[in-house]
Design a protein around this motif. Structure first.
Motif, PDB file in Angstrom:
ATOM      1  N   VAL A   1      33.718  30.393  23.644  1.00 38.61           N
ATOM      2  CA  VAL A   1      35.160  30.654  23.543  1.00 38.61           C
ATOM      3  C   VAL A   1      35.435  32.005  24.203  1.00 38.61           C
ATOM      4  O   VAL A   1      34.777  32.999  23.877  1.00 38.61           O
ATOM      5  CB  VAL A   1      35.616  30.712  22.066  1.00 38.61           C
ATOM      6  N   ALA A   2      36.388  32.022  25.127  1.00 39.86           N
ATOM      7  CA  ALA A   2      36.723  33.287  25.785  1.00 39.86           C
ATOM      8  C   ALA A   2      37.913  33.940  25.112  1.00 39.86           C
ATOM      9  O   ALA A   2      38.879  33.270  24.752  1.00 39.86           O
ATOM     10  CB  ALA A   2      37.036  33.054  27.266  1.00 39.86           C
ATOM     11  N   ALA A   3      37.826  35.274  24.934  1.00 40.72           N
ATOM     12  CA  ALA A   3      38.937  36.090  24.419  1.00 40.72           C
ATOM     13  C   ALA A   3      38.962  37.370  25.244  1.00 40.72           C
ATOM     14  O   ALA A   3      38.104  37.566  26.107  1.00 40.72           O
ATOM     15  CB  ALA A   3      38.721  36.398  22.936  1.00 40.72           C
ATOM     16  N   ILE A   4      39.929  38.236  24.964  1.00 38.10           N
ATOM     17  CA  ILE A   4      40.071  39.483  25.728  1.00 38.10           C
ATOM     18  C   ILE A   4      39.808  40.669  24.795  1.00 38.10           C
ATOM     19  O   ILE A   4      40.425  40.764  23.724  1.00 38.10           O
ATOM     20  CB  ILE A   4      41.511  39.604  26.300  1.00 38.10           C
ATOM     21  N   PRO A   5      38.897  41.573  25.185  1.00 39.14           N
ATOM     22  CA  PRO A   5      38.702  42.784  24.366  1.00 39.14           C
ATOM     23  C   PRO A   5      39.889  43.725  24.553  1.00 39.14           C
ATOM     24  O   PRO A   5      40.216  44.085  25.679  1.00 39.14           O
ATOM     25  CB  PRO A   5      37.432  43.402  24.961  1.00 39.14           C
ATOM     26  N   LEU A   6      40.530  44.111  23.465  1.00 41.35           N
ATOM     27  CA  LEU A   6      41.685  45.014  23.591  1.00 41.35           C
ATOM     28  C   LEU A   6      41.281  46.393  24.099  1.00 41.35           C
ATOM     29  O   LEU A   6      42.125  47.152  24.571  1.00 41.35           O
ATOM     30  CB  LEU A   6      42.409  45.164  22.240  1.00 41.35           C
ATOM     31  N   SER A   7      39.984  46.695  24.002  1.00 41.20           N
ATOM     32  CA  SER A   7      39.517  48.000  24.479  1.00 41.20           C
ATOM     33  C   SER A   7      39.890  48.231  25.943  1.00 41.20           C
ATOM     34  O   SER A   7      40.048  49.376  26.368  1.00 41.20           O
ATOM     35  CB  SER A   7      37.996  48.109  24.298  1.00 41.20           C
ATOM     36  N   ALA A   8      40.059  47.147  26.709  1.00 37.13           N
ATOM     37  CA  ALA A   8      40.432  47.293  28.120  1.00 37.13           C
ATOM     38  C   ALA A   8      41.883  47.742  28.283  1.00 37.13           C
ATOM     39  O   ALA A   8      42.305  48.061  29.390  1.00 37.13           O
ATOM     40  CB  ALA A   8      40.218  45.962  28.847  1.00 37.13           C
ATOM     41  N   LEU A   9      42.617  47.756  27.174  1.00 40.21           N
ATOM     42  CA  LEU A   9      44.048  48.043  27.268  1.00 40.21           C
ATOM     43  C   LEU A   9      44.417  49.361  26.574  1.00 40.21           C
ATOM     44  O   LEU A   9      45.561  49.579  26.186  1.00 40.21           O
ATOM     45  CB  LEU A   9      44.852  46.875  26.668  1.00 40.21           C
ATOM     46  N   TYR A  10      43.397  50.220  26.399  1.00 36.90           N
ATOM     47  CA  TYR A  10      43.611  51.543  25.801  1.00 36.90           C
ATOM     48  C   TYR A  10      42.933  52.600  26.662  1.00 36.90           C
ATOM     49  O   TYR A  10      42.004  52.295  27.414  1.00 36.90           O
ATOM     50  CB  TYR A  10      42.952  51.626  24.421  1.00 36.90           C
ATOM     51  N   GLU A  11      43.346  53.870  26.459  1.00 38.18           N
ATOM     52  CA  GLU A  11      42.631  55.004  27.046  1.00 38.18           C
ATOM     53  C   GLU A  11      42.316  56.000  25.946  1.00 38.18           C
ATOM     54  O   GLU A  11      42.947  55.980  24.886  1.00 38.18           O
ATOM     55  CB  GLU A  11      43.496  55.690  28.106  1.00 38.18           C
ATOM     56  N   GLY A  12      41.367  56.893  26.224  1.00 41.46           N
ATOM     57  CA  GLY A  12      41.062  57.945  25.240  1.00 41.46           C
ATOM     58  C   GLY A  12      40.210  57.411  24.114  1.00 41.46           C
ATOM     59  O   GLY A  12      39.141  56.853  24.348  1.00 41.46           O
ATOM     60  N   ASP A  13      40.675  57.602  22.898  1.00 38.64           N
ATOM     61  CA  ASP A  13      39.926  57.171  21.718  1.00 38.64           C
ATOM     62  C   ASP A  13      40.169  55.662  21.532  1.00 38.64           C
ATOM     63  O   ASP A  13      41.156  55.252  20.926  1.00 38.64           O
ATOM     64  CB  ASP A  13      40.428  57.984  20.514  1.00 38.64           C
ATOM     65  N   ILE A  14      39.267  54.865  22.058  1.00 39.13           N
ATOM     66  CA  ILE A  14      39.538  53.434  22.221  1.00 39.13           C
ATOM     67  C   ILE A  14      39.079  52.621  21.008  1.00 39.13           C
ATOM     68  O   ILE A  14      37.899  52.659  20.657  1.00 39.13           O
ATOM     69  CB  ILE A  14      38.822  52.901  23.500  1.00 39.13           C
ATOM     70  N   PRO A  15      39.984  51.898  20.356  1.00 31.45           N
ATOM     71  CA  PRO A  15      39.570  51.035  19.246  1.00 31.45           C
ATOM     72  C   PRO A  15      38.607  49.952  19.760  1.00 31.45           C
ATOM     73  O   PRO A  15      38.854  49.355  20.801  1.00 31.45           O
ATOM     74  CB  PRO A  15      40.874  50.392  18.766  1.00 31.45           C
ATOM     75  N   GLN A  16      37.537  49.733  19.016  1.00 26.91           N
ATOM     76  CA  GLN A  16      36.498  48.806  19.491  1.00 26.91           C
ATOM     77  C   GLN A  16      36.367  47.552  18.634  1.00 26.91           C
ATOM     78  O   GLN A  16      35.372  46.840  18.725  1.00 26.91           O
ATOM     79  CB  GLN A  16      35.143  49.531  19.543  1.00 26.91           C
ATOM     80  N   HIS A  17      37.365  47.277  17.796  1.00 22.19           N
ATOM     81  CA  HIS A  17      37.214  46.142  16.886  1.00 22.19           C
ATOM     82  C   HIS A  17      38.285  45.082  17.067  1.00 22.19           C
ATOM     83  O   HIS A  17      38.409  44.183  16.249  1.00 22.19           O
ATOM     84  CB  HIS A  17      37.256  46.655  15.437  1.00 22.19           C
ATOM     85  N   LEU A  18      39.067  45.198  18.147  1.00 25.99           N
ATOM     86  CA  LEU A  18      40.205  44.287  18.308  1.00 25.99           C
ATOM     87  C   LEU A  18      40.031  43.403  19.542  1.00 25.99           C
ATOM     88  O   LEU A  18      39.619  43.881  20.599  1.00 25.99           O
ATOM     89  CB  LEU A  18      41.499  45.095  18.456  1.00 25.99           C
ATOM     90  N   ILE A  19      40.354  42.128  19.373  1.00 29.76           N
ATOM     91  CA  ILE A  19      40.326  41.208  20.508  1.00 29.76           C
ATOM     92  C   ILE A  19      41.603  40.368  20.492  1.00 29.76           C
ATOM     93  O   ILE A  19      42.317  40.312  19.492  1.00 29.76           O
ATOM     94  CB  ILE A  19      39.081  40.295  20.502  1.00 29.76           C
ATOM     95  N   ARG A  20      41.888  39.717  21.617  1.00 29.62           N
ATOM     96  CA  ARG A  20      43.104  38.922  21.762  1.00 29.62           C
ATOM     97  C   ARG A  20      42.754  37.496  22.151  1.00 29.62           C
ATOM     98  O   ARG A  20      41.951  37.281  23.053  1.00 29.62           O
ATOM     99  CB  ARG A  20      43.975  39.546  22.865  1.00 29.62           C
ATOM    100  N   PHE A  21      43.352  36.548  21.451  1.00 30.17           N
ATOM    101  CA  PHE A  21      43.236  35.137  21.826  1.00 30.17           C
ATOM    102  C   PHE A  21      44.587  34.643  22.346  1.00 30.17           C
ATOM    103  O   PHE A  21      45.632  34.994  21.779  1.00 30.17           O
ATOM    104  CB  PHE A  21      42.883  34.272  20.610  1.00 30.17           C
ATOM    105  N   ALA A  22      44.572  33.775  23.357  1.00 32.62           N
ATOM    106  CA  ALA A  22      45.800  33.118  23.828  1.00 32.62           C
ATOM    107  C   ALA A  22      45.880  31.743  23.164  1.00 32.62           C
ATOM    108  O   ALA A  22      44.926  30.958  23.239  1.00 32.62           O
ATOM    109  CB  ALA A  22      45.762  32.975  25.345  1.00 32.62           C
ATOM    110  N   PHE A  23      47.024  31.459  22.520  1.00 30.14           N
ATOM    111  CA  PHE A  23      47.142  30.157  21.832  1.00 30.14           C
ATOM    112  C   PHE A  23      48.100  29.201  22.551  1.00 30.14           C
ATOM    113  O   PHE A  23      48.520  28.204  21.971  1.00 30.14           O
ATOM    114  CB  PHE A  23      47.547  30.357  20.358  1.00 30.14           C
ATOM    115  N   CYS A  24      48.420  29.504  23.816  1.00 28.17           N
ATOM    116  CA  CYS A  24      49.360  28.662  24.571  1.00 28.17           C
ATOM    117  C   CYS A  24      48.625  27.461  25.176  1.00 28.17           C
ATOM    118  O   CYS A  24      48.676  27.230  26.383  1.00 28.17           O
ATOM    119  CB  CYS A  24      50.007  29.499  25.673  1.00 28.17           C
ATOM    120  N   LYS A  25      47.905  26.730  24.318  1.00 24.99           N
ATOM    121  CA  LYS A  25      47.051  25.638  24.794  1.00 24.99           C
ATOM    122  C   LYS A  25      47.366  24.371  24.024  1.00 24.99           C
ATOM    123  O   LYS A  25      47.941  24.423  22.930  1.00 24.99           O
ATOM    124  CB  LYS A  25      45.572  26.001  24.567  1.00 24.99           C
ATOM    125  N   ARG A  26      46.924  23.228  24.572  1.00 22.83           N
ATOM    126  CA  ARG A  26      47.104  21.949  23.857  1.00 22.83           C
ATOM    127  C   ARG A  26      46.404  22.038  22.504  1.00 22.83           C
ATOM    128  O   ARG A  26      45.364  22.695  22.369  1.00 22.83           O
ATOM    129  CB  ARG A  26      46.525  20.803  24.690  1.00 22.83           C
TER     130      ARG A  26
END
Ligand code: GLN
Length: 387
Positions: free
Chosen positions: A344-369
């Motif tokens: 299952v692929a998800a997106i690490p939210l760490s790629a969307l921060y700078e500086g003190d980066i939270p490392q425990h959050l991910i994003r799922f897209a639910f726009c699927k059948r």
């Protein structure tokens, strides 16, 4: 050897591209990059087919086909009671991303400050910096991603050229409420700043909430540009047709950037989107209703597996904390494990921060059948031993 541009060279390949590639390589269910797996409305596609066949297929006018620009102005009137002059206050772009880039290139002077909210969509920072802007990040935090008022005020200064507002917000699914927008508007007025509003998820709002364009608030009409996306409205993300409305004095320099970078956008797709924007209210209402059902379906599955998911009120996305699963990887490591081992692929939210980066959050897209969401849920449950 000389090097390429130092600002852009410092950034990596987009995490959306990286995760989609890993998903293909590992035959994973791709809940990473946000795109629906339907083929969009038949009637809208049919108009594109006919328009491509009959033509014209040569360069359309640089700011866009008049019929689409008129449809964009009518859309603003219909949903938000905005009076837009289609000839001077609209622009058709190659998707929301290109609309944003044109705004940054057209509005920012080197040294200008740009206020934006973190987590921040991945094209904003490189393009703001390339345009000479200095980002001032205001961090939002789960579970409700509320705007921290003191930090917001502290981010504004005499040097603030613009604030970038993405509502409904990717990746958090936050829908900015009226009080938050009023605070932002007050600061824009006080510091004489522009607002660039990425509102591509404007019709994907749940729980009977309403999307409020910042542009509709007092004093904001003359200092705000609003960006919409046919890709998100019609589930046709690959078409890359975006649209922008704003006062003439903002649209004009943005148009200069647009004409220098891309000049004009595929005419047959513009025709189809002009048709689509005229679809009835039932169509516009149905997209959010359908997506809300998917959100609820997938959030229930995430809870069962043991994720702590934060309820989104709009967009394609749900953000989740994976620490309750006992995982102690960083976010990229966790997502890499998920795509290669769980499928299952998800997106690490760490790629969307700078500086003190939270490392425990991910994003799922639910726009699927539904069956695709269920398969992802089955794989996650199996991997985390919850079946
Ligand atoms: N908006 C999409 C997302 O957030 C990504 C678009 C892109 O890949 N540039 O998933």
């Amino acid at each position: 050897m000389k090097l390429g541009n130092s600002i852009l060279s410092a950034y990596e390949t987009s995490v959306f591209e990286v995760m989609s590639r890993l998903a293909r390589e590992h035959d994973a269910v791709n809940l990473g990059q946000g795109f629906p797996d339907s083929n969009g409305p038949d009637d809208v596609r049919q108009v594109a087919v006919e328009a491509t066949d009959k033509g014209p297929n040569q360069y359309p006018p640089s700011p866009g086909l008049p019929e689409l620009r008129q449809a964009v102005a009518a859309h603003g009137k219909r949903f938000y009671d905005l009076d837009i002059d289609w000839q001077t206050e609209t622009l058709i772009t190659c998707g929301g991303t290109h609309a944003l880039a044109s705004c940054f290139l057209g509005l920012i002077e080197p040294g200008d400050e740009v206020v934006m909210f973190e987590p921040v969509f991945d094209t904003y920072l490189p393009m703001v910096r390339r345009a000479g802007g200095i980002p001032k990040l205001v961090r939002l935090s789960p579970p409700d991603w509320a705007v921290p008022r003191a930090a917001l005020r502290a981010a504004f200064s005499a040097k603030t050229k613009l604030v970038l507002v993405n509502s409904p917000m990717n990746p958090t699914g936050k829908v900015f409420d009226r009080a938050e927008l009023e605070d932002i508007a007050a600061l824009c007025r006080e510091f004489d700043a522009f607002a660039v509003c990425d509102e591509v998820y404007e019709h994907l709002v749940f729980d009977n909430l309403r999307h409020i364009p910042l542009m509709t608030l007092p004093g904001m009409r003359e200092r705000t540009v609003r960006i919409g996306s046919a890709g998100k409205i019609f589930s046709l993300t690959g078409w890359k047709i975006g649209f922008l409305t704003g006062p003439k004095h903002m649209v004009q320099p943005i148009f200069r950037a647009h004409q220098a970078v891309i000049f004009s956008v595929v005419p047959s797709l513009q025709k189809a989107v002009a048709y689509g924007l005229g679809k009835d209210d039932a169509f516009f209402a149905s997209i959010a209703v359908e997506l809300q059902g998917k959100r609820d379906r997938f959030m229930a599955a995430l809870a069962k597996v043991g994720f702590l998911a934060f309820k989104p009120h709009g967009t394609y996305f749900v953000t989740a904390d994976f620490r309750p699963l006992g995982a102690n990887d960083d976010a990229l490591g966790f997502c890499t494990r998920l795509v290669t081992e769980a499928g299952v692929a998800a997106i690490p939210l760490s790629a969307l921060y700078e500086g003190d980066i939270p490392q425990h959050l991910i994003r799922f897209a639910f726009c699927k059948r539904d069956e695709v969401l269920d398969e992802a849920a089955r794989r996650l449950a199996k991997y985390f031993g919850k079946t």
